[in-house]
Design a protein around this motif. Structure first.
Motif, PDB file in Angstrom:
ATOM      1  N   PHE A  23      -5.951 -11.073 -12.855  1.00  0.00           N
ATOM      2  CA  PHE A  23      -6.131 -10.342 -11.600  1.00  0.00           C
ATOM      3  C   PHE A  23      -4.976 -10.656 -10.665  1.00  0.00           C
ATOM      4  CE2 PHE A  23      -7.503 -10.136  -7.206  1.00  0.00           C
ATOM      5  CZ  PHE A  23      -8.080  -8.881  -7.138  1.00  0.00           C
ATOM      6  N   GLY A  24      -4.378  -9.623 -10.087  1.00  0.00           N
ATOM      7  CA  GLY A  24      -3.306  -9.807  -9.116  1.00  0.00           C
ATOM      8  C   GLY A  24      -2.522  -8.526  -8.960  1.00  0.00           C
ATOM      9  N   GLY A  25      -1.542  -8.539  -8.055  1.00  0.00           N
ATOM     10  CA  GLY A  25      -0.832  -7.316  -7.748  1.00  0.00           C
ATOM     11  C   GLY A  25       0.673  -7.448  -7.775  1.00  0.00           C
ATOM     12  N   ILE A  26       1.334  -6.359  -7.361  1.00  0.00           N
ATOM     13  CA  ILE A  26       2.783  -6.307  -7.239  1.00  0.00           C
ATOM     14  C   ILE A  26       3.121  -5.765  -5.854  1.00  0.00           C
ATOM     15  CG2 ILE A  26       3.146  -6.016  -9.719  1.00  0.00           C
ATOM     16  CD1 ILE A  26       3.613  -3.015  -9.188  1.00  0.00           C
ATOM     17  N   THR A  53       3.259   0.537   0.295  1.00  0.00           N
ATOM     18  CA  THR A  53       3.941  -0.699  -0.114  1.00  0.00           C
ATOM     19  C   THR A  53       3.031  -1.602  -0.942  1.00  0.00           C
ATOM     20  OG1 THR A  53       3.293  -1.843   1.928  1.00  0.00           O
ATOM     21  CG2 THR A  53       5.396  -0.646   1.936  1.00  0.00           C
ATOM     22  N   PHE A  54       1.763  -1.209  -1.107  1.00  0.00           N
ATOM     23  CA  PHE A  54       0.817  -2.026  -1.850  1.00  0.00           C
ATOM     24  C   PHE A  54       0.830  -1.690  -3.340  1.00  0.00           C
ATOM     25  CE2 PHE A  54      -1.124  -1.734   2.458  1.00  0.00           C
ATOM     26  CZ  PHE A  54      -1.037  -3.073   2.784  1.00  0.00           C
ATOM     27  N   GLY A  55       0.313  -2.607  -4.143  1.00  0.00           N
ATOM     28  CA  GLY A  55       0.220  -2.367  -5.582  1.00  0.00           C
ATOM     29  C   GLY A  55      -0.769  -3.304  -6.229  1.00  0.00           C
ATOM     30  N   LEU A  56      -2.007  -3.294  -5.727  1.00  0.00           N
ATOM     31  CA  LEU A  56      -3.001  -4.234  -6.239  1.00  0.00           C
ATOM     32  C   LEU A  56      -3.695  -3.681  -7.481  1.00  0.00           C
ATOM     33  CD1 LEU A  56      -4.094  -7.028  -5.851  1.00  0.00           C
ATOM     34  CD2 LEU A  56      -5.756  -6.134  -4.211  1.00  0.00           C
ATOM     35  N   GLY A  68      -4.432  -4.413  -0.175  1.00  0.00           N
ATOM     36  CA  GLY A  68      -4.336  -3.314  -1.121  1.00  0.00           C
ATOM     37  C   GLY A  68      -4.816  -2.024  -0.489  1.00  0.00           C
ATOM     38  N   SER A  69      -4.258  -0.915  -0.962  1.00  0.00           N
ATOM     39  CA  SER A  69      -4.738   0.409  -0.553  1.00  0.00           C
ATOM     40  C   SER A  69      -4.834   1.239  -1.818  1.00  0.00           C
ATOM     41  CB  SER A  69      -3.787   1.042   0.469  1.00  0.00           C
ATOM     42  OG  SER A  69      -4.359   2.210   1.023  1.00  0.00           O
ATOM     43  N   ASP A  70      -5.792   0.844  -2.659  1.00  0.00           N
ATOM     44  CA  ASP A  70      -5.836   1.335  -4.030  1.00  0.00           C
ATOM     45  C   ASP A  70      -6.086   2.835  -4.140  1.00  0.00           C
ATOM     46  OD1 ASP A  70      -5.513  -1.301  -4.611  1.00  0.00           O
ATOM     47  OD2 ASP A  70      -7.391  -1.548  -5.697  1.00  0.00           O
ATOM     48  N   PRO A  71      -5.304   3.516  -4.997  1.00  0.00           N
ATOM     49  CA  PRO A  71      -5.564   4.924  -5.267  1.00  0.00           C
ATOM     50  C   PRO A  71      -6.715   5.101  -6.248  1.00  0.00           C
ATOM     51  CG  PRO A  71      -3.695   4.176  -6.552  1.00  0.00           C
ATOM     52  CD  PRO A  71      -4.101   3.017  -5.673  1.00  0.00           C
ATOM     53  N   PHE A  72      -7.451   6.165  -6.055  1.00  0.00           N
ATOM     54  CA  PHE A  72      -8.578   6.547  -6.907  1.00  0.00           C
ATOM     55  C   PHE A  72      -8.311   8.003  -7.269  1.00  0.00           C
ATOM     56  CE2 PHE A  72     -12.829   7.925  -7.961  1.00  0.00           C
ATOM     57  CZ  PHE A  72     -13.593   6.802  -8.247  1.00  0.00           C
ATOM     58  N   ILE A  73      -7.755   8.231  -8.464  1.00  0.00           N
ATOM     59  CA  ILE A  73      -7.248   9.544  -8.854  1.00  0.00           C
ATOM     60  C   ILE A  73      -8.296  10.291  -9.678  1.00  0.00           C
ATOM     61  CG2 ILE A  73      -5.450  10.743 -10.156  1.00  0.00           C
ATOM     62  CD1 ILE A  73      -3.645   8.262  -9.596  1.00  0.00           C
TER      63      ILE A  73
END
Length: 458
Positions: free
Chosen positions: A429-432, A388-391, A235-240
């Motif tokens: 819990f999980g991603g796309i 390409t991540f979406g955790l 994951g490369s999660d965004p923090f907005i």
């Protein structure tokens, strides 16, 4: 890769282990298969008693286990203790709720399907292989094992090769709690042997938490065998951060999100996307708080950030930073590997990212944060969704309209509003996208490795 405990604080090998032979692997798969026949014949109250007993065991071993986690992968000792206690909580959660999550569901109007009654039920699949990573050596396994065993499945564990002592502890944990012999077995094998285990007809499904390449490999083998797979990958999660956010709270939480577990968490905020109206102030607060962290011996209670778990991991994060800096990124703070024993890296914040930098698209699995300045919410979402991540994701705003917009627009398995992403037993819990598929935890987590069976009665 050798199966060994290599202390990341010192870089020294503390203990090595022989891999299981083919005969030993065969025996352990056989044990798990035989145990499934016994376990599925038991009822939920009996399994719940055993699961609660296993939870008491790990709580009784709290100090020993926490020290082991810190020695094997380097997380600060307070975080290791928290991980052990979280595991016990998860075990009790499924002991308490498995029967409800897997209860038969009657069709309200059976006449609509020409039946006197019709219902669905959940049956366990059988032996499930878990391929697990080193970053949460106990938690990642327990969050799979607790629901799987409560559902009546049995488990095989292929753990990361650098946390063998944790894997060996887990080998007997559930049996000590009362589960049938063989209900959970550790396989001390390398990555090359995983495919053969998945292909074994006694193994009915596989779950993997780890890197995207590892997930693709496991999914390909499972697909060839037409076996269920659940994947939780990178994951490369965004923090907005929007103008209405509480900047002090947001910046403090941003620090915790980025350096928890020494920055080695798939669901941590990694890319900090900040509205231009508050960018300068947030960047100042974030940089100052990151710079103030104590890097040192993870056994010291005062340490905020310990070493990365492996030398390779430390080198990879250093390469990502070096690439960005060489291409013009601004170092707000950090950016170096300290000159000391072990695999340490300074808490780092980089700004001025451009599309040719590897950090823009690749996951930074270490205490390195990237800052992005955006003009509006649309640009924030565009950057949030560009990888390409979406955790998971985190959004900071006190504007209800913005909140609704981001919940709809961010491509992720979860959106946390005014808080950092945390996994809870109560929430799926999980991603796309390249972060995987399937879900763990909550009702979804226990239902993943069950056969949803329809029953129709004339």
């Amino acid at each position: 890769m050798a199966i060994a405990t290599v202390n990341p604080t010192t870089g020294l090998t503390e203990q090595e282990f022989e891999a299981h032979t083919a005969d030993e692997v065969e025996h352990r798969i056989g044990e798990a298969d035989a145990a499934h026949a016994a376990l599925r014949a038991t009822d939920y109250p009996e399994r719940a008693d055993w699961m609660r007993a296993a939870a008491e065991l790990i709580e009784g071993d709290l100090d020993e286990l926490a020290t082991l986690l810190t020695v094997e992968m380097g997380k600060p000792i307070a975080q290791s203790r928290a991980e052990v206690l979280k595991c016990a909580k998860n075990m009790r959660f499924y002991a308490d709720h498995a029967s409800d999550f897997l209860a038969d569901e009657q069709l309200a109007d059976p006449a609509a399907v020409n039946a006197s009654s019709a219902w669905t039920r959940y049956d366990p699949l059988g032996v499930v292989l878990a391929v697990m990573p080193w970053n949460y050596p106990l938690w990642q396994v327990i969050r799979f094992a607790a629901p799987a065993l409560m559902a009546g499945n049995t488990g095989l564990l292929k753990h990361a090769s650098n946390v063998p002592q944790t894997a060996i502890y887990l080998d007997t944990l559930f049996e000590r709690g009362g589960f049938p012999t063989g209900s959970f077995r550790t396989l001390l094998i390398g990555a090359r042997e995983v495919a053969a285990v998945i292909q074994d007809p006694r193994v009915k499904a596989v779950t993997l938490t780890g890197s995207e390449p590892a997930g693709r490999s496991v999914a390909a083998v499972a697909g060839e065998q037409v076996k269920k797979a659940v994947l939780e990958l990178g994951g490369s999660d965004p923090f907005i951060v929007m103008p209405s956010a509480d900047l002090d709270a947001a910046s403090s939480t941003a620090v915790k999100a980025r350096v928890s577990n020494n920055g080695q968490s798939c669901i941590a905020g990694k890319r900090f996307i900040v509205h231009t109206d508050v960018y300068d102030e947030f960047a100042r607060l974030f940089g100052e708080k990151m710079a103030a962290l104590t890097v040192g011996d993870p056994m010291d209670e005062a340490t905020d950030v310990g070493p990365l778990a492996t030398e390779t991991g430390r080198d990879e994060i250093a390469e990502l930073v070096a690439d960005a800096v060489a291409k013009g990124a601004e170092v707000v703070t950090g950016g170096r590997a300290p000159d000391r024993a072990g695999w340490f890296y300074e808490p780092t914040v980089l700004a001025g990212l451009t599309s040719d930098m590897r950090l823009v698209m690749e996951e930074a699995f270490g205490p390195v944060a990237t800052l992005y300045r955006v003009a509006d919410r649309d640009e924030a979402v565009a950057i949030a969704n560009q990888t390409t991540f979406g955790l998971s994701s985190s959004v900071w705003t006190s504007d209800a309209t913005e909140e609704s917009f981001f919940v709809r627009a961010v491509d992720a398995g979860a959106v946390f509003i005014n808080g950092m992403t945390v996994s809870y037993p109560e929430l799926p819990f999980g991603g796309i996208k390249d972060s995987g598929y399937g879900r763990e935890l909550a009702a979804a987590g226990i239902q993943e490795f069950c056969n949803l069976k329809t029953v129709w009665k004339a």
